[in-house]
Each structure stands twice: as structure tokens, then as C-alpha cells.
Design a protein around this motif. Sequence first.
Motif, mmCIF file in Angstrom:
data_model
loop_
_atom_site.group_PDB
_atom_site.id
_atom_site.type_symbol
_atom_site.label_atom_id
_atom_site.label_comp_id
_atom_site.label_asym_id
_atom_site.label_seq_id
_atom_site.Cartn_x
_atom_site.Cartn_y
_atom_site.Cartn_z
ATOM 1 N N GLY A 2 14.806 -7.136 -11.733
ATOM 2 C CA GLY A 2 13.726 -7.448 -12.660
ATOM 3 C C GLY A 2 12.347 -7.528 -12.026
ATOM 4 O O GLY A 2 11.366 -7.767 -12.729
ATOM 5 N N LEU A 3 12.251 -7.333 -10.720
ATOM 6 C CA LEU A 3 10.944 -7.366 -10.059
ATOM 7 C C LEU A 3 10.219 -6.058 -10.338
ATOM 8 O O LEU A 3 10.718 -4.981 -9.987
ATOM 9 C CB LEU A 3 11.104 -7.552 -8.540
ATOM 10 N N PRO A 4 9.057 -6.130 -10.994
ATOM 11 C CA PRO A 4 8.327 -4.884 -11.260
ATOM 12 C C PRO A 4 7.915 -4.212 -9.954
ATOM 13 O O PRO A 4 7.661 -4.878 -8.943
ATOM 14 C CB PRO A 4 7.093 -5.349 -12.041
ATOM 15 N N LEU A 5 7.843 -2.896 -9.999
ATOM 16 C CA LEU A 5 7.486 -2.136 -8.801
ATOM 17 C C LEU A 5 6.085 -2.514 -8.307
ATOM 18 O O LEU A 5 5.863 -2.625 -7.097
ATOM 19 C CB LEU A 5 7.572 -0.629 -9.068
ATOM 20 N N ALA A 6 5.144 -2.743 -9.217
ATOM 21 C CA ALA A 6 3.790 -3.113 -8.807
ATOM 22 C C ALA A 6 3.786 -4.457 -8.077
ATOM 23 O O ALA A 6 3.062 -4.639 -7.087
ATOM 24 C CB ALA A 6 2.868 -3.179 -10.027
ATOM 25 N N ALA A 7 4.602 -5.400 -8.517
ATOM 26 C CA ALA A 7 4.703 -6.694 -7.825
ATOM 27 C C ALA A 7 5.346 -6.509 -6.445
ATOM 28 O O ALA A 7 4.955 -7.175 -5.478
ATOM 29 C CB ALA A 7 5.501 -7.679 -8.661
ATOM 30 N N ALA A 8 6.310 -5.608 -6.353
ATOM 31 C CA ALA A 8 6.938 -5.321 -5.062
ATOM 32 C C ALA A 8 5.930 -4.682 -4.100
ATOM 33 O O ALA A 8 5.914 -4.991 -2.912
ATOM 34 C CB ALA A 8 8.148 -4.409 -5.248
ATOM 35 N N VAL A 9 5.060 -3.822 -4.634
ATOM 36 C CA VAL A 9 4.012 -3.217 -3.799
ATOM 37 C C VAL A 9 3.030 -4.291 -3.338
ATOM 38 O O VAL A 9 2.581 -4.290 -2.186
ATOM 39 C CB VAL A 9 3.291 -2.083 -4.555
ATOM 40 N N ALA A 10 2.689 -5.237 -4.206
ATOM 41 C CA ALA A 10 1.802 -6.344 -3.802
ATOM 42 C C ALA A 10 2.438 -7.148 -2.672
ATOM 43 O O ALA A 10 1.760 -7.515 -1.703
ATOM 44 C CB ALA A 10 1.491 -7.238 -5.000
ATOM 45 N N LEU A 11 3.732 -7.422 -2.774
ATOM 46 C CA LEU A 11 4.440 -8.124 -1.699
ATOM 47 C C LEU A 11 4.409 -7.311 -0.408
ATOM 48 O O LEU A 11 4.141 -7.849 0.678
ATOM 49 C CB LEU A 11 5.887 -8.400 -2.107
ATOM 50 N N GLY A 12 4.655 -6.008 -0.516
ATOM 51 C CA GLY A 12 4.616 -5.147 0.668
ATOM 52 C C GLY A 12 3.250 -5.127 1.322
ATOM 53 O O GLY A 12 3.133 -5.145 2.552
ATOM 54 N N ALA A 13 2.192 -5.115 0.507
ATOM 55 C CA ALA A 13 0.832 -5.112 1.063
ATOM 56 C C ALA A 13 0.519 -6.427 1.767
ATOM 57 O O ALA A 13 -0.248 -6.447 2.728
ATOM 58 C CB ALA A 13 -0.187 -4.851 -0.040
ATOM 59 N N LEU A 14 1.116 -7.521 1.303
ATOM 60 C CA LEU A 14 0.880 -8.817 1.952
ATOM 61 C C LEU A 14 1.489 -8.888 3.348
ATOM 62 O O LEU A 14 0.907 -9.498 4.247
ATOM 63 C CB LEU A 14 1.461 -9.953 1.098
ATOM 64 N N VAL A 15 2.649 -8.291 3.526
ATOM 65 C CA VAL A 15 3.339 -8.412 4.813
ATOM 66 C C VAL A 15 3.174 -7.198 5.723
ATOM 67 O O VAL A 15 3.640 -7.213 6.857
ATOM 68 C CB VAL A 15 4.849 -8.707 4.613
ATOM 69 N N ALA A 16 2.490 -6.155 5.265
ATOM 70 C CA ALA A 16 2.399 -4.910 6.035
ATOM 71 C C ALA A 16 1.572 -5.001 7.312
ATOM 72 O O ALA A 16 1.997 -4.495 8.350
ATOM 73 C CB ALA A 16 1.858 -3.785 5.155
ATOM 74 N N PRO A 17 0.370 -5.590 7.298
ATOM 75 C CA PRO A 17 -0.434 -5.504 8.522
ATOM 76 C C PRO A 17 0.060 -6.467 9.605
ATOM 77 O O PRO A 17 0.304 -7.641 9.329
ATOM 78 C CB PRO A 17 -1.843 -5.886 8.052
ATOM 79 N N PRO A 18 0.236 -5.971 10.831
ATOM 80 C CA PRO A 18 0.622 -6.860 11.927
ATOM 81 C C PRO A 18 -0.569 -7.709 12.375
ATOM 82 O O PRO A 18 -1.719 -7.416 12.061
ATOM 83 C CB PRO A 18 1.047 -5.899 13.039
ATOM 84 N N ASP A 19 -0.286 -8.757 13.109
ATOM 85 C CA ASP A 19 -1.318 -9.652 13.596
ATOM 86 C C ASP A 19 -1.983 -9.030 14.820
ATOM 87 O O ASP A 19 -1.342 -8.855 15.862
ATOM 88 C CB ASP A 19 -0.693 -10.999 13.960
ATOM 89 N N PRO A 20 -3.278 -8.691 14.747
ATOM 90 C CA PRO A 20 -3.925 -8.015 15.882
ATOM 91 C C PRO A 20 -4.062 -8.920 17.103
ATOM 92 O O PRO A 20 -4.015 -8.452 18.231
ATOM 93 C CB PRO A 20 -5.288 -7.596 15.337
ATOM 94 N N VAL A 21 -4.212 -10.217 16.893
ATOM 95 C CA VAL A 21 -4.354 -11.135 18.025
ATOM 96 C C VAL A 21 -3.060 -11.191 18.825
ATOM 97 O O VAL A 21 -3.071 -11.149 20.052
ATOM 98 C CB VAL A 21 -4.776 -12.539 17.531
ATOM 99 N N ALA A 22 -1.929 -11.262 18.120
ATOM 100 C CA ALA A 22 -0.636 -11.297 18.808
ATOM 101 C C ALA A 22 -0.382 -9.992 19.558
ATOM 102 O O ALA A 22 0.094 -10.010 20.695
ATOM 103 C CB ALA A 22 0.479 -11.555 17.811
ATOM 104 N N ALA A 23 -0.707 -8.870 18.928
ATOM 105 C CA ALA A 23 -0.494 -7.580 19.585
ATOM 106 C C ALA A 23 -1.334 -7.453 20.848
ATOM 107 O O ALA A 23 -0.854 -6.982 21.888
ATOM 108 C CB ALA A 23 -0.824 -6.441 18.623
#
Length: 177
Positions: free
Chosen positions: A45-66
Motif C-alpha cells: 500500500g505504499l505509494p511509489l511517490a512516497a517510496a521515492v521520497a524515502l529513497g531520496a532521504l537516505v540516498a546521499p552519503p555523509d561527506p564528512v564521514a567519507a
Amino acid sequence: MYAAVQRTSWRQFAANWQPIFLLAVALVFVTTAAVAGVAHALVPGLPLAAAVALGALVAPPDPVAATAVAGRLGLPRRMVSLLEGEGLFNDVTAIVLYHVAIAAVVTGTFSWPGGADRVRAVGGGGRHRGAGAGLAGRAADGVAGRRDAAGGGCRCWCRSCRTRWPTSCTALACWPC
């Protein structure tokens, strides 16, 4: 982010702009799509657009840690420059993707041409605002540097974080001016 911008070698950034933007844009898009696909498949039941929003939240790695890990591993300067440059732009890519995904969730509709136009509009506007803020910061920094020189003070670079501090040049943590 401010310290990362101060630390970035703009000569190396200009020489490596293609792989930096490939990492910052393509890798964030691929990670967002992968997370969205998994979330959409696992959560009924999770809409695809909401899943994309979740993916965008977790996609970028932390530049300071890298950058910290790269420094400890003794990676070549070019690779560290690529990681730092990518870290400056991957957050922007993810924020724009998140913005478009939330708009699709709220309106309930999405079109590829409309989404592409929105990405270009938000990205272009951010580029212009960022350039304006950078020029204003450079002007303010120049005024502060002249004020320090006129007052006999000195602006030194901290060796540990490479940010500027108005401090005495005899401090052990600073390079001489």
C-alpha cells in the motif's frame, strides 16, 4: 558543509567535474530508485511517490564521514577530491528529488516531463542563489581580511579543520599568514 567548501581544491574540482557530477547525480538517482523499489515491494500500500521520497532521504552519503575515512586510509588526493566534490552536490540532488516526490505525493499525480521541468527549475534556482551567497560571502571575507590587516591582526588557517580563525600567528595550531 562550510568547512568542506573551504577545504576543496577548486583546481582539482574543475579538473574532475565530470566524475564528480556523475557520482553526485547518477549515483543518488540509482540509490533513490533502488531504495524506492525495495520499499514499494516490502510495504504493501505504499505509494511509489512516497517510496521515492524515502529513497531520496537516505540516498546521499555523509561527506564528512567519507572524507574522514579517506584521510585515515591515506587515499590519493584525487580520490579524496572526488569524494569531497561529490559530497557538496549529492545533498542538492537528493533534496531536489525529495521535493519532486513530495509534490507527487501531495497532488497524487506525476508526469515525467513535469518532473524533469521541476528538477531543472529547482536546480537552476539553487545554483543562482548559491552563486549569489558565495559572492556575498567572498566580499564579506575580503572586508574582514582587510580589517584584520589594518588592525594588525592576522587570519590563520587551522590545521585540523582548515577553517580560518582570527587568531595570533604564533598559535601552534595555525599556519603563519
